[in-house]
Design a protein around this motif. Structure first.
Motif, PDB file in Angstrom:
ATOM      1  N   THR A 143       0.835  -1.211   0.000  1.00  0.00           N
ATOM      2  CA  THR A 143       0.000   0.000   0.000  1.00  0.00           C
ATOM      3  C   THR A 143       0.864   1.253   0.000  1.00  0.00           C
ATOM      4  O   THR A 143       0.674   2.166  -0.817  1.00  0.00           O
ATOM      5  N   LEU A 144       1.807   1.321   0.926  1.00  0.00           N
ATOM      6  CA  LEU A 144       2.639   2.517   1.046  1.00  0.00           C
ATOM      7  C   LEU A 144       3.595   2.668  -0.124  1.00  0.00           C
ATOM      8  O   LEU A 144       3.907   3.788  -0.534  1.00  0.00           O
ATOM      9  N   ALA A 145       4.055   1.556  -0.683  1.00  0.00           N
ATOM     10  CA  ALA A 145       4.915   1.640  -1.868  1.00  0.00           C
ATOM     11  C   ALA A 145       4.152   2.263  -3.032  1.00  0.00           C
ATOM     12  O   ALA A 145       4.681   3.106  -3.768  1.00  0.00           O
ATOM     13  N   VAL A 146       2.894   1.865  -3.208  1.00  0.00           N
ATOM     14  CA  VAL A 146       2.057   2.441  -4.262  1.00  0.00           C
ATOM     15  C   VAL A 146       1.892   3.943  -4.049  1.00  0.00           C
ATOM     16  O   VAL A 146       2.009   4.740  -4.992  1.00  0.00           O
ATOM     17  N   LEU A 147       1.646   4.344  -2.809  1.00  0.00           N
ATOM     18  CA  LEU A 147       1.443   5.760  -2.508  1.00  0.00           C
ATOM     19  C   LEU A 147       2.723   6.561  -2.739  1.00  0.00           C
ATOM     20  O   LEU A 147       2.693   7.626  -3.376  1.00  0.00           O
ATOM     21  N   VAL A 148       3.852   6.070  -2.231  1.00  0.00           N
ATOM     22  CA  VAL A 148       5.125   6.788  -2.384  1.00  0.00           C
ATOM     23  C   VAL A 148       5.488   6.936  -3.858  1.00  0.00           C
ATOM     24  O   VAL A 148       5.829   8.032  -4.320  1.00  0.00           O
ATOM     25  N   LYS A 149       5.400   5.862  -4.611  1.00  0.00           N
ATOM     26  CA  LYS A 149       5.790   5.915  -6.024  1.00  0.00           C
ATOM     27  C   LYS A 149       4.840   6.791  -6.832  1.00  0.00           C
ATOM     28  O   LYS A 149       5.271   7.502  -7.748  1.00  0.00           O
ATOM     29  N   GLY A 150       3.556   6.765  -6.491  1.00  0.00           N
ATOM     30  CA  GLY A 150       2.606   7.620  -7.192  1.00  0.00           C
ATOM     31  C   GLY A 150       2.863   9.087  -6.932  1.00  0.00           C
ATOM     32  O   GLY A 150       2.826   9.910  -7.855  1.00  0.00           O
ATOM     33  N   LEU A 151       3.131   9.440  -5.682  1.00  0.00           N
ATOM     34  CA  LEU A 151       3.426  10.832  -5.343  1.00  0.00           C
ATOM     35  C   LEU A 151       4.732  11.293  -5.982  1.00  0.00           C
ATOM     36  O   LEU A 151       4.837  12.411  -6.490  1.00  0.00           O
ATOM     37  N   ALA A 152       5.748  10.436  -5.959  1.00  0.00           N
ATOM     38  CA  ALA A 152       7.038  10.793  -6.550  1.00  0.00           C
ATOM     39  C   ALA A 152       6.912  11.013  -8.056  1.00  0.00           C
ATOM     40  O   ALA A 152       7.503  11.953  -8.607  1.00  0.00           O
ATOM     41  N   ALA A 153       6.134  10.164  -8.714  1.00  0.00           N
ATOM     42  CA  ALA A 153       5.952  10.315 -10.153  1.00  0.00           C
ATOM     43  C   ALA A 153       5.262  11.631 -10.500  1.00  0.00           C
ATOM     44  O   ALA A 153       5.479  12.183 -11.585  1.00  0.00           O
ATOM     45  N   GLY A 154       4.446  12.135  -9.578  1.00  0.00           N
ATOM     46  CA  GLY A 154       3.764  13.407  -9.792  1.00  0.00           C
ATOM     47  C   GLY A 154       4.518  14.592  -9.226  1.00  0.00           C
ATOM     48  O   GLY A 154       3.949  15.678  -9.073  1.00  0.00           O
ATOM     49  N   ASP A 155       5.805  14.391  -8.926  1.00  0.00           N
ATOM     50  CA  ASP A 155       6.690  15.450  -8.421  1.00  0.00           C
ATOM     51  C   ASP A 155       6.299  15.964  -7.043  1.00  0.00           C
ATOM     52  O   ASP A 155       6.730  17.049  -6.636  1.00  0.00           O
ATOM     53  N   ARG A 156       5.523  15.203  -6.299  1.00  0.00           N
ATOM     54  CA  ARG A 156       5.184  15.577  -4.927  1.00  0.00           C
ATOM     55  C   ARG A 156       6.260  14.973  -4.007  1.00  0.00           C
ATOM     56  O   ARG A 156       6.019  14.051  -3.239  1.00  0.00           O
TER      57      ARG A 156
END
Length: 269
Positions: free
Chosen positions: A177-190
């Protein structure tokens, strides 16, 4: 191999999983009181109070066709998990969740946990689905979170809200769950938000895999936030994190300023 085996063995639970999925996605009630992460809860994913968000469409009226039961004598490998053709088409993605259930998402989570060596967590997930015939809440919440994370930078707030709603519902996230969240935010420059949830993983006793922490630190390098990245690294080291140079070299493109920045940030090279 693990994903294919899990897919075949999870088929008998598909019917119950579909009905619980439709109930979860179509609910518009407030977040329920704390519940076990191994039960289904009528959690709402309706961000109607935010004009920037996209809420799931209403459930289809037609009863979906159920997949055939598991055949132990069938040696044909199960098909790979199908990714949506257009990850930005949230309406279609949520419709498929209701119509087809969450088996594909459970298989992805099972496979991801297994590859990270989290065999115990993967088997617990499998046991709930196979033996009890219910889909764990962590799968349902993560599926919605992943849909928002993959839909692009415009939906990062929806991904975070889904995670917050998950916690408010008493559902514990796992490393996937957290890996999905971290990678999604990073991909969006957050980058700051990605760093926050990377630290959250450590606080929860989870060890982020190389793909997860690389995604976050690459965002810091890409956006030229090296000092902020070093602060994050020191915070993580204080919680027991040790980056693997070998794993980083294997997981990073070996050219360009991103690679050089990552090596400088993580290893002072």
């Amino acid at each position: 191999m693990a994903a294919a085996t899990a897919r075949r063995l999870l088929r008998p639970a598909s019917s119950a999983a579909k009905f619980s999925t439709r109930r979860l996605l179509s609910s518009a009630s407030s977040p329920p009181s704390h519940r076990s992460s191994n039960t289904n809860s009528p959690v709402a994913f309706d961000w109607s109070d935010d004009d920037e968000s996209s809420s799931p469409p209403p459930p289809p009226a037609k009863k979906p066709n159920l997949p055939p039961p598991y055949d132990p004598f069938n040696k044909k490998p199960a098909p790979a998990v199908a990714e949506p053709a257009d990850p930005t088409n949230l309406q279609e993605i949520f419709h498929r969740m209701r119509a087809e259930g969450l088996t594909d998402y459970a298989v992805k989570m099972f496979d991801g946990l297994s590859k990270d060596g989290l065999t115990h967590e993967a088997l617990e997930l499998f046991a709930v689905i196979k033996d009890k015939g219910t889909m764990p809440d962590v799968v349902a919440h993560t599926a919605v979170l992943e849909a928002y994370a993959n839909a692009g930078p415009a939906h990062w707030r929806d991904a975070v809200r889904t995670y917050d709603r998950m916690l408010a519902s008493g559902v514990a996230p796992n490393a996937y769950t957290l890996a999905v969240l971290v990678k999604g935010l990073a991909a969006g420059d957050r980058f700051a938000e990605a760093g926050k949830y990377l630290t959250d993983m450590l606080d929860r006793g989870m060890r982020p895999n190389v793909a997860t922490y690389l995604a976050a630190f690459e965002a810091y390098v890409r956006l030229e936030k090296m000092e902020e990245g070093r602060v994050l690294l020191e915070t993580m080291k204080g919680k027991g994190f040790v980056p693997s140079e070998e794993a980083v070299r294997d997981g990073t493109v070996k050219r360009g300023h991103i690679f050089r920045g990552i090596m400088n940030l993580l290893f002072d090279k």
